[in-house]
Scaffold this active site. Structure first.
Site, PDB file in Angstrom:
ATOM      1  N   GLU A   1       0.868  -1.183   0.000  1.00 25.20           N
ATOM      2  CA  GLU A   1       0.000   0.000   0.000  1.00 25.20           C
ATOM      3  C   GLU A   1       0.902   1.230   0.000  1.00 25.20           C
ATOM      4  OE1 GLU A   1      -3.579   2.109  -0.187  1.00 25.20           O
ATOM      5  OE2 GLU A   1      -3.014   0.065  -0.692  1.00 25.20           O
TER       6      GLU A   1
ATOM      7  N   GLU B   1      -0.443   9.602  -5.915  1.00 26.09           N
ATOM      8  CA  GLU B   1       0.681   8.715  -5.587  1.00 26.09           C
ATOM      9  C   GLU B   1       1.185   8.001  -6.838  1.00 26.09           C
ATOM     10  OE1 GLU B   1      -1.119   8.232  -1.098  1.00 26.09           O
ATOM     11  OE2 GLU B   1      -1.491   6.662  -2.582  1.00 26.09           O
TER      12      GLU B   1
ATOM     13  N   ASP C   1      -6.868   3.160   2.458  1.00 26.72           N
ATOM     14  CA  ASP C   1      -6.456   1.888   3.070  1.00 26.72           C
ATOM     15  C   ASP C   1      -7.627   0.918   3.125  1.00 26.72           C
ATOM     16  OD1 ASP C   1      -4.063   3.247   3.575  1.00 26.72           O
ATOM     17  OD2 ASP C   1      -4.753   3.902   5.546  1.00 26.72           O
TER      18      ASP C   1
END
Length: 463
Positions: free
Chosen positions: A270, A300, A443
């Site tokens: 992750e 990201e 998450d």
């Protein structure tokens, strides 16, 4: 979808999680809070600091500048806090609205325990009593310890160490429509999001301590999969002379040891916001080739592409967030690092990109994404998921207004000749207009999709 059937599939799954958990101190910002922060400083100083875009918070001014930038763009941000007592004291003066479990391992392990996985083994190198108390107290959630040379799996509350420090992240949440003035400019937040001031204590090392490291093959043998995270806390240099390279080497060793007696172990990395470009590049080069799946948001993804040499594509994703560019970037990561799946989540969708030969059917892959959106909308609406009954709330949330358009774009991309060797699937997010909280949504999405993916793979192997 049939949530009960999906959860039954998960109940035969065991997982290992490392490395990061912390306490999140959360403040919900309103118009007045933000204006009072701005009024502490000279407007020109703030504007200059925003242009400088500090990547580490070394002063209150750094914090206010980066907070305003985040609120103005409506994009999430996480910036490390310089380890300084005076600065810590300044942040401690805020009246925080609540404290709860934070960190990818902390958030994911609590969630997966509640979803009824067979065993959730959660590891973080520092475990204070307060931290241990924030893990849900359930039989299936355990912490690995060494007792008389043997691996012992006990509840976190039975495993804490009195001398371990407490890591606290400060989370500043804001809703859509928060208004404040920066000199002559009036700013309104375009969407709800959060700004994280991330604690980076000197004694926090992203590693598995030596005595437990020896037992990683034993842990790997009793789990079906692993989620690894927290690498954003790695520094380039430490006061004792150790470097980021040292901890990345250890991280690679951990992956090999986990797979020593379980070659089929599926490992998901992750990703997270990593301001330090050198560390970001090293994580990509050292760790991505050694895992099966990666999860991240589009920012990201752009940040990884930037450090591996795809500057133009990175910039396009940051500026426009076009699905076509996100797909192109995902293909690059899939091919360059020989990944099984690249998963990208944004405010409006969650998407998989995988090779043509992936063993799961289209329906199975889509179902894992669908489940992930239900988890996310439940968490956004309630702030936390306390039991599986809560999922009915998420199931009742409507897909966002762009859902049909986004799905059509991906269907068209699938037909293009340059994508003939790939499969891609998009499920629109169930968008909560004014979420109670946005921390941990990525998450939640990633872990929900990944464990579903592994459970379907396991069923295929056992059938």
């Amino acid at each position: 979808m049939n949530i009960e059937k999906y959860l039954k599939n998960l109940s035969n799954l065991s997982i290992f999680l490392a490395y990061n958990a912390n306490v999140d101190a959360i403040k919900y910002l309103n118009d007045k809070d933000v204006q009072e922060l701005i009024d502490l400083f000279d407007i020109n100083d703030i504007k200059k600091k925003i242009e400088e875009y500090p990547r580490v918070i070394k002063s209150p001014l750094d914090f206010v500048a980066r907070l305003i930038h985040s609120m103005k763009t409506g994009k999430p941000a996480e910036v490390p806090l310089y380890d300084d007592e005076k600065l810590q004291s300044w942040f401690n003066q805020f009246k925080y609205d609540e404290e709860r479990m934070g960190g990818q391992v902390g958030i994911i392990s609590n969630l997966l325990s509640i979803l009824g996985l067979k065993k959730v083994i959660a590891y973080t190198p520092i475990l204070s009593k307060k931290q241990a108390e924030m893990f849900v107290n359930r039989e299936n959630l355990v912490y690995p310890s060494i007792v008389n040379g043997n691996l012992v799996l006990k509840k976190p509350i039975e495993s804490y160490r009195e001398d371990d420090p407490l890591k606290i992240n400060r989370i500043f949440e804001y809703r859509m429509g928060v208004k404040f003035r920066l000199g002559s400019e009036e700013i309104t937040t375009p969407q709800a999001n959060r700004f994280i001031v991330a604690s980076r204590p000197e004694n926090l090392r992203i590693e598995i301590k030596d005595e437990l490291k020896e037992k990683l093959p034993e842990i790997g043998k009793i789990v079906d999969c692993a989620i690894l995270s927290g690498y954003q806390a790695i520094k380039e240099e430490y006061k004792d002379g150790k470097t980021g390279d040292y901890y990345l080497k250890r991280a690679k060793e951990d992956i090999k040891l986990l797979r020593k007696h379980n070659k089929g172990l599926k490992i998901h990395l992750e990703f997270a916001s990593i301001p330090n470009r050198a560390i970001r590049k090293k994580i990509a080069d050292n760790l991505l080739p050694n895992v099966d799946c990666i999860g991240m948001d589009e920012t990201e993804l752009a940040n990884i592409l930037h450090v591996i040499g795809y500057d133009r594509l990175s910039e396009e994703i940051l500026k426009k967030s076009r699905i076509e560019d996100v797909v192109e970037g995902s293909k690059i990561l899939l091919d360059e690092y020989n990944l099984e799946i690249v998963q990208v989540h944004t405010m409006y969708y969650i998407m998989y990109l995988c090779g043509k030969d992936n063993p799961l059917s289209d329906e199975e892959l889509k179902e894992t994404l669908e489940f992930a959106t239900i988890l996310a909308s439940t968490k956004a609406a309630l702030g936390n998921i306390r039991n599986v009954e809560d999922l009915k709330v998420g199931l009742g949330v409507q897909y966002n207004e762009y859902g049909d358009l986004l799905t059509t774009i991906v269907e068209e991309l699938t037909k293009k000749p340059e994508n003939k060797n790939y499969r891609m699937f998009l499920v629109p997010s169930r968008l909560v207009k004014n979420p109670k909280s946005t921390v941990g949504l990525g998450d939640t999405i990633s872990s929900g999709a990944f464990v579903g993916y592994v459970s379907f793979l396991k069923n295929k192997l056992n059938s």
